[in-house]
Design an enzyme around this catalytic site. Structure first.
Site, PDB file in Angstrom:
ATOM      1  N   MET A   1     -13.079  -7.571  34.516  1.00 27.87           N
ATOM      2  CA  MET A   1     -13.002  -8.894  35.125  1.00 27.87           C
ATOM      3  C   MET A   1     -13.351  -9.976  34.107  1.00 27.87           C
ATOM      4  O   MET A   1     -13.640 -11.118  34.469  1.00 27.87           O
ATOM      5  CB  MET A   1     -13.920  -8.987  36.343  1.00 27.87           C
ATOM      6  CG  MET A   1     -13.462  -8.135  37.501  1.00 27.87           C
ATOM      7  SD  MET A   1     -13.887  -8.805  39.111  1.00 27.87           S
ATOM      8  CE  MET A   1     -15.662  -8.931  38.984  1.00 27.87           C
TER       9      MET A   1
ATOM     10  N   TYR B   1     -15.157 -11.964  30.713  1.00 28.94           N
ATOM     11  CA  TYR B   1     -16.446 -12.329  30.156  1.00 28.94           C
ATOM     12  C   TYR B   1     -17.050 -11.097  29.476  1.00 28.94           C
ATOM     13  O   TYR B   1     -18.142 -10.635  29.810  1.00 28.94           O
ATOM     14  CB  TYR B   1     -17.382 -12.913  31.214  1.00 28.94           C
ATOM     15  CG  TYR B   1     -18.302 -13.970  30.627  1.00 28.94           C
ATOM     16  CD1 TYR B   1     -17.788 -15.206  30.241  1.00 28.94           C
ATOM     17  CD2 TYR B   1     -19.647 -13.726  30.433  1.00 28.94           C
ATOM     18  CE1 TYR B   1     -18.606 -16.170  29.674  1.00 28.94           C
ATOM     19  CE2 TYR B   1     -20.475 -14.692  29.866  1.00 28.94           C
ATOM     20  CZ  TYR B   1     -19.952 -15.903  29.489  1.00 28.94           C
ATOM     21  OH  TYR B   1     -20.761 -16.857  28.927  1.00 28.94           O
TER      22      TYR B   1
ATOM     23  N   GLY C   1     -20.738  -3.730  26.300  1.00 22.75           N
ATOM     24  CA  GLY C   1     -20.388  -2.615  27.169  1.00 22.75           C
ATOM     25  C   GLY C   1     -18.885  -2.442  27.269  1.00 22.75           C
ATOM     26  O   GLY C   1     -18.355  -1.328  27.125  1.00 22.75           O
ATOM     27  N   HIS C   2     -18.162  -3.549  27.512  1.00 25.66           N
ATOM     28  CA  HIS C   2     -16.699  -3.483  27.531  1.00 25.66           C
ATOM     29  C   HIS C   2     -16.155  -3.051  26.170  1.00 25.66           C
ATOM     30  O   HIS C   2     -15.198  -2.278  26.082  1.00 25.66           O
ATOM     31  CB  HIS C   2     -16.113  -4.852  27.886  1.00 25.66           C
ATOM     32  CG  HIS C   2     -16.500  -5.353  29.237  1.00 25.66           C
ATOM     33  ND1 HIS C   2     -17.377  -6.396  29.408  1.00 25.66           N
ATOM     34  CD2 HIS C   2     -16.121  -4.961  30.482  1.00 25.66           C
ATOM     35  CE1 HIS C   2     -17.519  -6.639  30.697  1.00 25.66           C
ATOM     36  NE2 HIS C   2     -16.784  -5.778  31.370  1.00 25.66           N
TER      37      HIS C   2
END
Length: 282
Positions: free
Chosen positions: A30, A32, A36-37
């Site tokens: 989603m 921002y 972690g992403h």
């Protein structure tokens, strides 16, 4: 790195890649984006020929009183992170591209979605399942990557793929944490300075639960109570839930006999944060 705003653009690119025999990884987000992403993208880049990252703040998974409009967005920053991490395509559709005005088809689930976050967010996982299934149909990935921080979401997606025979391998990736233990989350940006100082109490509480289990405690209520006691020491923390559940079924347990997930959701100020630890029972 290519960018696409429409389903047609994505399908045309995917068709070319598949025509060349290339494997596709998908990282649904989603936006921002944070480290972690980035770890999910890195895993996909390592395991696939091409990686697609979707950035879509999905209105369907927000409840009426939740933070859809306030949810942080920074597409330029997200694109830079994706490119640096090795993504080949960034898909960032508008809501009207994903949902027609008369959209009325949903993917829903019972059981796994009713406890933990599903108890206080009853429509959330219908939104998650529906948008992820749409992304699977659009991108047709060989593998899709999800973080363990959203443990219930990961379990739900795995069950959906199994139950509906979706030809996608679901890859779960470890939680990425700040130096003080706070799990990386886009919602961390909501925290004020005092709230950010308070937020690591979530991880400290989980560690206390894990410590008891490692010492041989097998009463789930006692473990949950110890976690709550740590959280209660922080004035800015307000508990949504603390649960000890079976690591596979996500059903509550009273006696710990096999691997469990110790999971919690806590408001720090007005910001709802989630975290969990999986504890292996020998």
């Amino acid at each position: 790195m290519k960018q696409a705003e429409t389903i047609r653009q994505v399908r045309e690119q995917i068709s070319r890649w598949k025509g060349d025999g290339l494997s596709i990884g998908l990282v649904p987000t989603m936006g921002y984006l944070h480290e972690g992403h980035e770890s999910l993208i890195a895993a996909s880049v390592q395991q696939n020929d091409r990686t697609v990252v979707s950035v879509f703040v999905n209105p369907m998974q927000f409840g009426p009183s939740e933070d859809l409009q306030a949810y942080p967005r920074d597409l330029q920053r997200d694109a830079a992170l994706c490119e640096a991490a090795g993504a080949a395509l960034l898909f960032h559709p508008q809501p009207e591209e994903m949902y027609a005005p008369d959209f009325c088809s949903f993917v829903d689930m019972t059981g796994l979605t009713e406890g933990l976050c599903g108890k206080s967010r009853p429509t959330h996982f219908r939104g998650v399942c529906t948008v992820v299934m749409k992304l699977f149909q659009i991108v047709q990935p060989d593998r899709a990557y999800f973080g363990q921080k959203d443990a219930q979401q990961l379990a739900v997606i795995r069950r959906m793929v199994r139950d509906l025979d979706v030809p996608v391998e679901i890859v779960g990736c470890p939680i990425v944490r700040e130096a003080d233990g706070l799990a990386k989350s886009s919602r961390n940006s909501y925290l004020s300075v005092p709230e950010r100082r308070a937020a690591p109490v979530l991880y400290r509480a989980l560690c206390r639960g894990r410590e008891l289990l490692e010492q041989g405690e097998r009463d789930a209520d006692r473990v949950a109570r110890a976690v709550r006691d740590v959280l209660a020491q922080e004035p800015l923390a307000r508990i949504d839930y603390v649960s000890v559940v079976d690591a596979g079924s996500l059903q509550p347990v009273s006696a710990v006999e096999r691997d469990v997930l110790v999971a919690l959701a806590v408001y720090i100020g007005n910001t709802r944060l989630i975290d969990n630890i999986t504890c292996q029972i020998s």
